[in-house]
Design an enzyme around this catalytic site. Structure first.
Site, PDB file in Angstrom:
ATOM      1  N   LYS A 173       0.881  -1.181   0.000  1.00 39.79           N
ATOM      2  CA  LYS A 173       0.000   0.000   0.000  1.00 39.79           C
ATOM      3  C   LYS A 173       0.913   1.222   0.000  1.00 39.79           C
ATOM      4  CE  LYS A 173      -1.953   3.090   1.737  1.00 39.79           C
ATOM      5  NZ  LYS A 173      -1.884   4.456   1.178  1.00 39.79           N
ATOM      6  N   VAL A 230      -0.077   7.664  12.897  1.00 37.20           N
ATOM      7  CA  VAL A 230      -0.512   6.538  12.060  1.00 37.20           C
ATOM      8  C   VAL A 230       0.208   5.264  12.504  1.00 37.20           C
ATOM      9  CG1 VAL A 230      -0.539   5.596   9.709  1.00 37.20           C
ATOM     10  CG2 VAL A 230      -1.202   7.958  10.104  1.00 37.20           C
ATOM     11  N   GLU A 248       8.985   2.761  11.196  1.00 40.81           N
ATOM     12  CA  GLU A 248       9.978   3.842  11.202  1.00 40.81           C
ATOM     13  C   GLU A 248       9.182   5.126  11.024  1.00 40.81           C
ATOM     14  OE1 GLU A 248      12.048   6.694  10.447  1.00 40.81           O
ATOM     15  OE2 GLU A 248      12.273   5.838   8.452  1.00 40.81           O
ATOM     16  N   CYS A 282      13.058  11.796   6.969  1.00 38.26           N
ATOM     17  CA  CYS A 282      13.050  11.417   8.391  1.00 38.26           C
ATOM     18  C   CYS A 282      14.432  11.624   8.998  1.00 38.26           C
ATOM     19  CB  CYS A 282      12.583   9.981   8.548  1.00 38.26           C
ATOM     20  SG  CYS A 282      13.445   8.831   7.486  1.00 38.26           S
ATOM     21  N   GLU A 381       8.265  16.930  14.741  1.00 40.80           N
ATOM     22  CA  GLU A 381       8.752  16.769  13.370  1.00 40.80           C
ATOM     23  C   GLU A 381       7.947  17.682  12.448  1.00 40.80           C
ATOM     24  OE1 GLU A 381       8.166  13.048  11.023  1.00 40.80           O
ATOM     25  OE2 GLU A 381      10.302  13.296  10.636  1.00 40.80           O
TER      26      GLU A 381
HETATM   27  P1  NDP Z   1       1.188   9.126   7.103  1.00 42.03           P
HETATM   28  O1  NDP Z   1       1.761   8.472   8.299  1.00 42.03           O
HETATM   29  O2  NDP Z   1      -0.228   9.550   7.119  1.00 42.03           O
HETATM   30  O3  NDP Z   1       1.304   8.136   5.823  1.00 42.03           O
HETATM   31  C1  NDP Z   1       2.271   7.125   5.663  1.00 42.03           C
HETATM   32  C2  NDP Z   1       1.626   5.927   4.981  1.00 42.03           C
HETATM   33  O4  NDP Z   1       0.628   5.371   5.836  1.00 42.03           O
HETATM   34  C3  NDP Z   1       0.895   6.282   3.678  1.00 42.03           C
HETATM   35  O5  NDP Z   1       0.977   5.200   2.785  1.00 42.03           O
HETATM   36  C4  NDP Z   1      -0.532   6.446   4.158  1.00 42.03           C
HETATM   37  O6  NDP Z   1      -1.471   6.307   3.142  1.00 42.03           O
HETATM   38  C5  NDP Z   1      -0.616   5.311   5.151  1.00 42.03           C
HETATM   39  N1  NDP Z   1      -1.706   5.421   6.110  1.00 42.03           N
HETATM   40  C6  NDP Z   1      -2.291   6.546   6.588  1.00 42.03           C
HETATM   41  N2  NDP Z   1      -3.254   6.221   7.486  1.00 42.03           N
HETATM   42  C7  NDP Z   1      -3.270   4.868   7.576  1.00 42.03           C
HETATM   43  C8  NDP Z   1      -4.026   3.934   8.317  1.00 42.03           C
HETATM   44  N3  NDP Z   1      -4.969   4.327   9.169  1.00 42.03           N
HETATM   45  N4  NDP Z   1      -3.779   2.621   8.165  1.00 42.03           N
HETATM   46  C9  NDP Z   1      -2.828   2.194   7.318  1.00 42.03           C
HETATM   47  N5  NDP Z   1      -2.066   3.031   6.576  1.00 42.03           N
HETATM   48  C10 NDP Z   1      -2.288   4.348   6.704  1.00 42.03           C
HETATM   49  O7  NDP Z   1       2.099  10.311   6.706  1.00 42.03           O
HETATM   50  P2  NDP Z   1       1.706  11.573   5.781  1.00 42.03           P
HETATM   51  O8  NDP Z   1       2.000  11.214   4.410  1.00 42.03           O
HETATM   52  O9  NDP Z   1       0.307  12.047   6.040  1.00 42.03           O
HETATM   53  O10 NDP Z   1       2.702  12.654   6.334  1.00 42.03           O
HETATM   54  C11 NDP Z   1       2.397  13.304   7.555  1.00 42.03           C
HETATM   55  C12 NDP Z   1       3.635  13.474   8.388  1.00 42.03           C
HETATM   56  O11 NDP Z   1       4.190  12.181   8.674  1.00 42.03           O
HETATM   57  C13 NDP Z   1       4.770  14.213   7.706  1.00 42.03           C
HETATM   58  O12 NDP Z   1       4.600  15.580   7.786  1.00 42.03           O
HETATM   59  C14 NDP Z   1       5.954  13.703   8.487  1.00 42.03           C
HETATM   60  O13 NDP Z   1       6.058  14.403   9.693  1.00 42.03           O
HETATM   61  C15 NDP Z   1       5.594  12.252   8.774  1.00 42.03           C
HETATM   62  N6  NDP Z   1       6.205  11.336   7.789  1.00 42.03           N
HETATM   63  C16 NDP Z   1       7.348  10.693   8.126  1.00 42.03           C
HETATM   64  C17 NDP Z   1       7.978   9.885   7.201  1.00 42.03           C
HETATM   65  C18 NDP Z   1       9.231   9.191   7.525  1.00 42.03           C
HETATM   66  O14 NDP Z   1      10.059   9.000   6.644  1.00 42.03           O
HETATM   67  N7  NDP Z   1       9.407   8.731   8.726  1.00 42.03           N
HETATM   68  C19 NDP Z   1       7.463   9.693   5.848  1.00 42.03           C
HETATM   69  C20 NDP Z   1       6.213  10.400   5.608  1.00 42.03           C
HETATM   70  C21 NDP Z   1       5.642  11.180   6.552  1.00 42.03           C
HETATM   71  P3  NDP Z   1      -2.017   7.626   2.363  1.00 42.03           P
HETATM   72  O15 NDP Z   1      -0.863   8.505   2.125  1.00 42.03           O
HETATM   73  O16 NDP Z   1      -2.567   7.069   1.134  1.00 42.03           O
HETATM   74  O17 NDP Z   1      -3.054   8.211   3.255  1.00 42.03           O
END
Ligand code: NDP
Length: 483
Positions: A173, A230, A248, A282, A381
């Site tokens: 996903k 999440v 992570e 990250c 973050e």
């Molecule tokens: P999310 O944690 O929302 O998304 C990461 C992944 O999880 C995406 O594939 C998302 O799908 C999926 N997801 C979201 N909700 C669910 C759920 N309930 N069950 C299963 N999967 C889910 O991150 P965002 O993209 O919204 O970014 C928000 C913040 O998260 C950023 O500003 C940053 O602070 C942090 N982040 C950190 C990352 C890292 O590298 N550690 C990477 C990305 C974000 P979908 O996008 O389709 O909703």
């Protein structure tokens, strides 16, 4: 089906209940494509098929598995220019970074191709006479991979490659904001010599198809990269089925700049670490902890460097920093700028929305001065092209500030002093430590992960990945005596 990019369900490319548009953050008039959204019934269907395919794949000879991973890796590397361009177009990172990411993703596959052949295990004599013990690793089964948008190809690959290497089926996903890179990688995997249904792509919203996936009792393990809230929700879902989970989740990484360090090196390391990938990493250096005796000289050069950075369309060769990934992320970033100012930080440069010829989500790299480590901008973050300078008077104060965080992914120090570098390496409470290097940028053959709120579960990458993608079996053998 002609102009819709499909999901890969039970070995077939299929449309879904709905579709979404994918537009470039560099130019919202650039429609990259329409992408199918998987339904719950499609997810159920593909999971059922994945279980059978996994058993078949696990029985493939190891050279046959190795050939599959090698082929995926080689194709990614040879198409790095083309697929890197697509990645940059949909995610917004400059072309050189997009190209580099796809090439690196290929290296994950070729590295794990070699790991397919590394079958040396453990054995022991039993404490009982005449009994031998064989300890070996077996696949966990069907693995759910939930990946983010900021490294849409590399993060997915550092999960998919070991999952396949160790004999598992994968249901992927990807983030819904970067589906084109996901379809491109899936298309490569779909052409390989793999059982039908071994690998699935289920595009859709995290809150619907993602949530259904992580709650599913057919899933044996979940690997997630994304935000802390999440991640916590996924852990809660996983525990209901006692599903193995690895996560992570971002950080608040610090770079300590010491008075004995090379100042120009410190500035370039800080600029690269803070603003590479538009700060959406990250591993980004969002806290710059600077010794007071070099503070002013460092800040002058840092601000000049940030102001000189060329912000622009991801696909323009001169661009050094691309747009923010989405309008929502840009709005959140600007809110953090206002918060930092309200908290008493001095915005030395940037941090504003930019009007550009293309209608994208552009902002200038921002630097806060006179900040303290207890401000929210130094604790949460931001995932933004924003960095804060925190002034300290000694190495000890610097180390204390580095470690004063709920996170613990990466940290770095710029110093020429061997004793400080060594002490820092031993006492920084992060999963990754760098010396005279940016806090971002890691290799593929060694462990990656953090402490505190940054990570949960076994480390990713290198040989450490085996810990998560396999389960250990201990066999006791009494061979008897030859007749
Ligand atoms: P999310 O944690 O929302 O998304 C990461 C992944 O999880 C995406 O594939 C998302 O799908 C999926 N997801 C979201 N909700 C669910 C759920 N309930 N069950 C299963 N999967 C889910 O991150 P965002 O993209 O919204 O970014 C928000 C913040 O998260 C950023 O500003 C940053 O602070 C942090 N982040 C950190 C990352 C890292 O590298 N550690 C990477 C990305 C974000 P979908 O996008 O389709 O909703």
């Amino acid at each position: 089906m002609s102009n819709i990019n499909c999901n890969f369900i039970a070995g077939q490319w299929v449309t879904g209940d709905q579709e979404i548009d994918n537009r470039s953050p560099s130019d919202t008039s650039d429609l990259i494509g329409r992408f199918a959204q998987a339904s719950r019934s499609q997810l159920d269907q593909t999971l059922e098929k994945a279980q059978r395919a996994q058993a078949e794949w696990a029985n493939y000879g190891m050279e046959r598995k190795q050939a599959v991973l090698m082929s995926i890796g080689n194709e990614l590397m040879s198409r790095a220019e083309e697929l890197g361009r697509l990645l940059s177009r949909e995610e917004g990172k400059p072309l050189a970074e997009g190209r580099g990411e796809v090439f690196r993703a290929g290296q994950f596959f070729t590295y794990y191709a070699a790991e397919c052949l590394r079958q040396l295990g453990e054995n022991a004599d039993s404490v009982r006479d005449g009994v031998e013990i064989d300890v070996r690793r077996e696949p966990v089964g069907v693995v759910a991979i939930v990946s983010p948008w900021n490294f849409p190809t590399a993060t997915a690959s550092w999960k998919i490659a070991p999952a396949l290497c160790y004999g598992n089926a994968v249901v992927w996903k990807p983030a819904n904001i970067t589906p084109a890179s996901a379809v491109a990688l899936t298309e490569i995997i779909s052409r390989q010599d793999i059982p039908e249904g071994l690998f699935s792509l289920v595009m859709g919203a995290g809150g619907s198809v993602g949530q259904h996936l992580v709650e599913h009792p057919s899933i044996d393990a979940i690997s997630f990269t994304g935000s802390v809230p999440v991640g916590k929700g996924i852990a809660t879902a996983a525990i209901q089925n006692l599903t193995k989970v690895q996560m992570e989740m971002g950080s608040k990484n610090a770079l300590a700049v010491m008075d004995d360090g090379d100042l120009d090196l410190a500035v370039s390391v800080a600029l690269g670490g803070a603003f590479g990938g538009t700060g959406q990493k990250c591993t980004a250096s969002s806290r710059l902890i600077v010794h007071s005796s070099v503070h002013d000289a460092f800040v002058d050069k840092l601000v000049a460097g940030a102001q000189a950075m060329k912000v622009g369309h991801a696909l323009h060769e001169a661009t050094q920093m691309g747009p923010v990934v989405s309008d929502q992320q840009l709005q959140e970033n600007l809110d953090y700028v206002a918060l930092g100012q309200a908290e008493g930080g001095e915005l030395a440069c940037g941090g504003v929305r930019l009007d550009m010829p293309d209608d994208g989500f552009y902002m200038s790299p921002g630097i806060f001065l006179n900040t303290t480590n207890d401000m929210r901008i130094n604790r949460e973050e931001m995932f933004a092209p924003l960095a804060s300078v925190i002034k300290v008077d000694s190495y000890d104060q610097a180390l204390a500030a580095v470690n004063d965080t709920n996170f613990g992914l990466t940290s770095g120090i710029v110093t020429r002093d061997l004793a400080r570098a060594t002490h820092f390496r031993r006492h920084a409470r992060t999963g990754v430590v760098t010396v005279n290097l940016p806090t971002a940028g890691t290799d593929y053959h060694v462990p990656f992960g953090g402490r505190g709120d940054s990570s949960y579960g076994p480390r990713e990458q290198g040989k450490s990945a085996a810990e998560f993608y396999t389960t250990v079996k201990t066999a006791y053998i009494s061979a008897g005596v030859p007749s």
